[in-house]
Write a protein that holds these residues in place. Structure first.
Motif, PDB file in Angstrom:
ATOM      1  N   LYS A  24      -5.246   3.328  -0.162  1.00 30.64           N
ATOM      2  CA  LYS A  24      -6.100   3.991   0.814  1.00 30.64           C
ATOM      3  C   LYS A  24      -5.991   5.506   0.729  1.00 30.64           C
ATOM      4  CE  LYS A  24      -5.991   0.225   4.183  1.00 30.64           C
ATOM      5  NZ  LYS A  24      -5.617  -0.181   5.569  1.00 30.64           N
ATOM      6  N   ASN A  25      -4.859   5.991   0.226  1.00 28.70           N
ATOM      7  CA  ASN A  25      -4.606   7.430   0.230  1.00 28.70           C
ATOM      8  C   ASN A  25      -4.623   8.078  -1.144  1.00 28.70           C
ATOM      9  OD1 ASN A  25      -4.168   7.336   3.055  1.00 28.70           O
ATOM     10  ND2 ASN A  25      -2.054   6.663   2.718  1.00 28.70           N
ATOM     11  N   PHE A  26      -4.727   7.281  -2.191  1.00 28.45           N
ATOM     12  CA  PHE A  26      -4.695   7.897  -3.522  1.00 28.45           C
ATOM     13  C   PHE A  26      -5.325   6.994  -4.561  1.00 28.45           C
ATOM     14  CE2 PHE A  26      -0.576   5.685  -3.097  1.00 28.45           C
ATOM     15  CZ  PHE A  26      -0.613   4.859  -4.206  1.00 28.45           C
ATOM     16  N   TRP A  28      -6.753  12.206   0.901  1.00 30.69           N
ATOM     17  CA  TRP A  28      -6.477  11.385  -0.270  1.00 30.69           C
ATOM     18  C   TRP A  28      -6.360  12.286  -1.492  1.00 30.69           C
ATOM     19  CZ3 TRP A  28     -10.023  10.820  -4.413  1.00 30.69           C
ATOM     20  CH2 TRP A  28     -11.322  11.334  -4.189  1.00 30.69           C
ATOM     21  N   ILE A  29      -5.761  11.742  -2.549  1.00 30.01           N
ATOM     22  CA  ILE A  29      -5.598  12.501  -3.792  1.00 30.01           C
ATOM     23  C   ILE A  29      -5.975  11.617  -4.976  1.00 30.01           C
ATOM     24  CG2 ILE A  29      -3.672  13.741  -2.712  1.00 30.01           C
ATOM     25  CD1 ILE A  29      -1.846  12.355  -4.826  1.00 30.01           C
ATOM     26  N   TRP A  30      -6.320  12.284  -6.067  1.00 26.87           N
ATOM     27  CA  TRP A  30      -6.544  11.601  -7.348  1.00 26.87           C
ATOM     28  C   TRP A  30      -5.686  12.303  -8.388  1.00 26.87           C
ATOM     29  CZ3 TRP A  30     -11.856  11.239 -10.390  1.00 26.87           C
ATOM     30  CH2 TRP A  30     -11.646  10.479 -11.555  1.00 26.87           C
ATOM     31  N   SER A  89     -19.340   9.406  -1.558  1.00 19.75           N
ATOM     32  CA  SER A  89     -18.053  10.063  -1.829  1.00 19.75           C
ATOM     33  C   SER A  89     -17.065   9.574  -0.783  1.00 19.75           C
ATOM     34  CB  SER A  89     -18.206  11.580  -1.790  1.00 19.75           C
ATOM     35  OG  SER A  89     -18.797  11.984  -0.559  1.00 19.75           O
ATOM     36  N   GLY A  90     -16.750   8.323  -0.831  1.00 20.76           N
ATOM     37  CA  GLY A  90     -15.978   7.687   0.230  1.00 20.76           C
ATOM     38  C   GLY A  90     -14.508   7.529  -0.045  1.00 20.76           C
ATOM     39  N   GLY A  91     -13.887   8.441  -0.760  1.00 20.78           N
ATOM     40  CA  GLY A  91     -12.456   8.376  -0.949  1.00 20.78           C
ATOM     41  C   GLY A  91     -12.041   7.750  -2.261  1.00 20.78           C
ATOM     42  N   PRO A  92     -10.791   7.240  -2.323  1.00 15.34           N
ATOM     43  CA  PRO A  92     -10.277   6.708  -3.591  1.00 15.34           C
ATOM     44  C   PRO A  92     -11.105   5.558  -4.144  1.00 15.34           C
ATOM     45  CG  PRO A  92      -8.504   7.024  -1.995  1.00 15.34           C
ATOM     46  CD  PRO A  92      -9.781   7.242  -1.256  1.00 15.34           C
ATOM     47  N   ILE A  93     -11.629   4.689  -3.269  1.00 13.95           N
ATOM     48  CA  ILE A  93     -12.420   3.562  -3.760  1.00 13.95           C
ATOM     49  C   ILE A  93     -13.694   4.042  -4.442  1.00 13.95           C
ATOM     50  CG2 ILE A  93     -13.620   3.255  -1.559  1.00 13.95           C
ATOM     51  CD1 ILE A  93     -12.515   0.462  -3.963  1.00 13.95           C
ATOM     52  N   ALA A  94     -14.269   5.148  -3.911  1.00 10.28           N
ATOM     53  CA  ALA A  94     -15.467   5.724  -4.540  1.00 10.28           C
ATOM     54  C   ALA A  94     -15.130   6.298  -5.908  1.00 10.28           C
ATOM     55  CB  ALA A  94     -16.055   6.807  -3.638  1.00 10.28           C
ATOM     56  N   GLN A 142      -9.916  -2.831  -1.443  1.00  9.97           N
ATOM     57  CA  GLN A 142     -10.225  -1.998  -0.285  1.00  9.97           C
ATOM     58  C   GLN A 142     -11.644  -1.454  -0.388  1.00  9.97           C
ATOM     59  OE1 GLN A 142      -7.204   0.973  -0.546  1.00  9.97           O
ATOM     60  NE2 GLN A 142      -5.546  -0.505  -0.472  1.00  9.97           N
ATOM     61  N   SER A 143     -12.607  -2.232   0.101  1.00 11.47           N
ATOM     62  CA  SER A 143     -13.987  -1.787   0.076  1.00 11.47           C
ATOM     63  C   SER A 143     -14.747  -2.482   1.189  1.00 11.47           C
ATOM     64  CB  SER A 143     -14.647  -2.095  -1.273  1.00 11.47           C
ATOM     65  OG  SER A 143     -14.669  -3.487  -1.497  1.00 11.47           O
ATOM     66  N   ASN A 144     -15.757  -1.809   1.693  1.00 13.63           N
ATOM     67  CA  ASN A 144     -16.609  -2.427   2.695  1.00 13.63           C
ATOM     68  C   ASN A 144     -17.842  -3.031   2.025  1.00 13.63           C
ATOM     69  OD1 ASN A 144     -18.441  -0.279   2.204  1.00 13.63           O
ATOM     70  ND2 ASN A 144     -17.309   1.007   3.659  1.00 13.63           N
ATOM     71  N   GLY A 145     -18.771  -3.537   2.838  1.00 22.34           N
ATOM     72  CA  GLY A 145     -19.932  -4.197   2.284  1.00 22.34           C
ATOM     73  C   GLY A 145     -20.776  -3.294   1.420  1.00 22.34           C
ATOM     74  N   GLU A 146     -20.955  -2.013   1.840  1.00 24.79           N
ATOM     75  CA  GLU A 146     -21.782  -1.096   1.063  1.00 24.79           C
ATOM     76  C   GLU A 146     -21.169  -0.820  -0.296  1.00 24.79           C
ATOM     77  OE1 GLU A 146     -23.473   3.513   1.241  1.00 24.79           O
ATOM     78  OE2 GLU A 146     -22.272   2.696   2.898  1.00 24.79           O
ATOM     79  N   GLU A 147     -19.850  -0.647  -0.344  1.00 22.82           N
ATOM     80  CA  GLU A 147     -19.184  -0.354  -1.610  1.00 22.82           C
ATOM     81  C   GLU A 147     -19.229  -1.562  -2.554  1.00 22.82           C
ATOM     82  OE1 GLU A 147     -15.563   0.735   0.129  1.00 22.82           O
ATOM     83  OE2 GLU A 147     -16.087   2.844   0.420  1.00 22.82           O
TER      84      GLU A 147
END
Length: 319
Positions: free
Chosen positions: A98-100, A29-31, A130-135, A209-214
């Motif tokens: 999901k990717n950026f 992924w990128i930011w 540190s779970g990717g773009p959503i984080a 795009q997030s799971n329960g923890e996020e």
């Protein structure tokens, strides 16, 4: 200026790459952070990322209300940062996939620098969330909301000073300060309440795009905004109470002044009547040629004034 942060599939972090040279599919992924972008850099939202024209238009035309829009596999967020000096809202836009993560803002924001450094630190340490773009998107929102607190705490300190004021200032000055604080509270409210509504939508949306923890982390931001909203409402009620207190104080002072003037006027009314009678220019008045007339009239006026004063005092007019 565009700065980039890319994460390889092996979890390695790279920064400083030119956006045009990055192939998103080659990385986990990128930011990309668009900070005060030029017109040419802004074109990359279309030519490189191919975002929806309506989302790009919202980025160009500020200031939008905080909102969340869905475009295929991309979520578009309009967020509000707070200018600590003017308490005006400043727009920060996020494109999340999901990717950026793409952030876009027309002003230099210290919150974005803090979020950038925080994400880098988490990725480097392999600790924390540190779970990717959503984080990264959560980190940006968290830093924006955290900046709301100092301004509100500062206003609360001013209110505390006004509440404990020893009365050295005039009521007009105190009222002016109260209305000034109330006006700034309204500015904060216009920024915080829409952000609260947006965060409620994020927490309860099935599209983000997030799971329960996020969602727990986003819920924490929502709780902060609820706390801020409650603090603002309490502070607004305090300003209303202070305003009413100052108005009552001013009315009491005015009543005291009017009471004093009324007593003085009432005492002098019979004295003025006596002086007016003896000031008439008639030729035949029995007391005009009386030897003791003048001192007796003065004595009468004195006794009358003193007597009325004592009677008013006993009646409680001076309490």
């Amino acid at each position: 200026m565009i700065r980039t942060l890319v994460i390889t599939h092996q979890g390695e972090m790279q920064t400083g790459l030119a956006l045009q040279n990055i192939v998103i599919a080659d990385y986990a992924w990128i930011w990309a952070d668009f900070a005060m972008p030029t017109a040419e850099e802004s074109l990359l939202l279309d030519t490189y990322f191919h975002f929806h024209p309506l989302a790009i238009e919202d980025c160009m035309h500020i200031l939008q209300r905080p909102k969340l829009d869905y475009y295929e596999d991309v979520q578009f967020f309009v967020l509000h940062a707070l200018n600590e000096r003017t308490l005006e809202a400043e727009e920060v836009d996020l494109f999340l996939s999901k990717n950026f993560l793409v952030s876009y803002h027309h002003q230099e924001k210290s919150e974005m620098d803090e979020a950038w450094a925080s994400v880098q630190s988490e990725i480097h340490s392999r600790k924390g969330w540190s779970g990717g773009p959503i984080a990264a998107a959560y980190t940006v929102m968290d830093k924006l909301v955290d900046k709301y607190f100092p301004s509100l705490y500062s206003l609360e300190d001013e209110l505390a000073d006004l509440e404990s004021s020893g009365g050295s200032e005039s009521v007009e000055e105190l009222m002016s300060q109260v209305f000034n604080v109330r006006g700034r509270l309204l500015k904060l409210r216009r920024t915080i309440v829409p952000m609260r509504d947006l965060m409620y939508r994020i927490v309860n949306s099935q599209h983000v795009q997030s799971n329960g923890e996020e969602r727990i982390y986003f819920g924490d931001i929502y709780d902060h905004l609820l706390k801020l909203t409650d603090m603002i409402e309490v502070d607004r009620e305090m300003t209303a109470d202070l305003r009413d207190s100052y108005i009552s104080l001013n009315s009491n002072r005015m009543n005291s002044i009017m009471k004093t003037l009324t007593v003085i006027t009432t005492v002098f009314m019979p004295l003025t009547l006596i002086a007016g009678i003896y000031g008439m220019n008639f030729q035949v008045m029995p007391e005009l040629h009386w030897t003791y007339g003048y001192p007796l009239v003065l004595l009468l006026m004195l006794l009358l004034g003193v007597g009325m004063f004592r009677w008013f005092r006993r009646s409680g007019w001076f309490k």
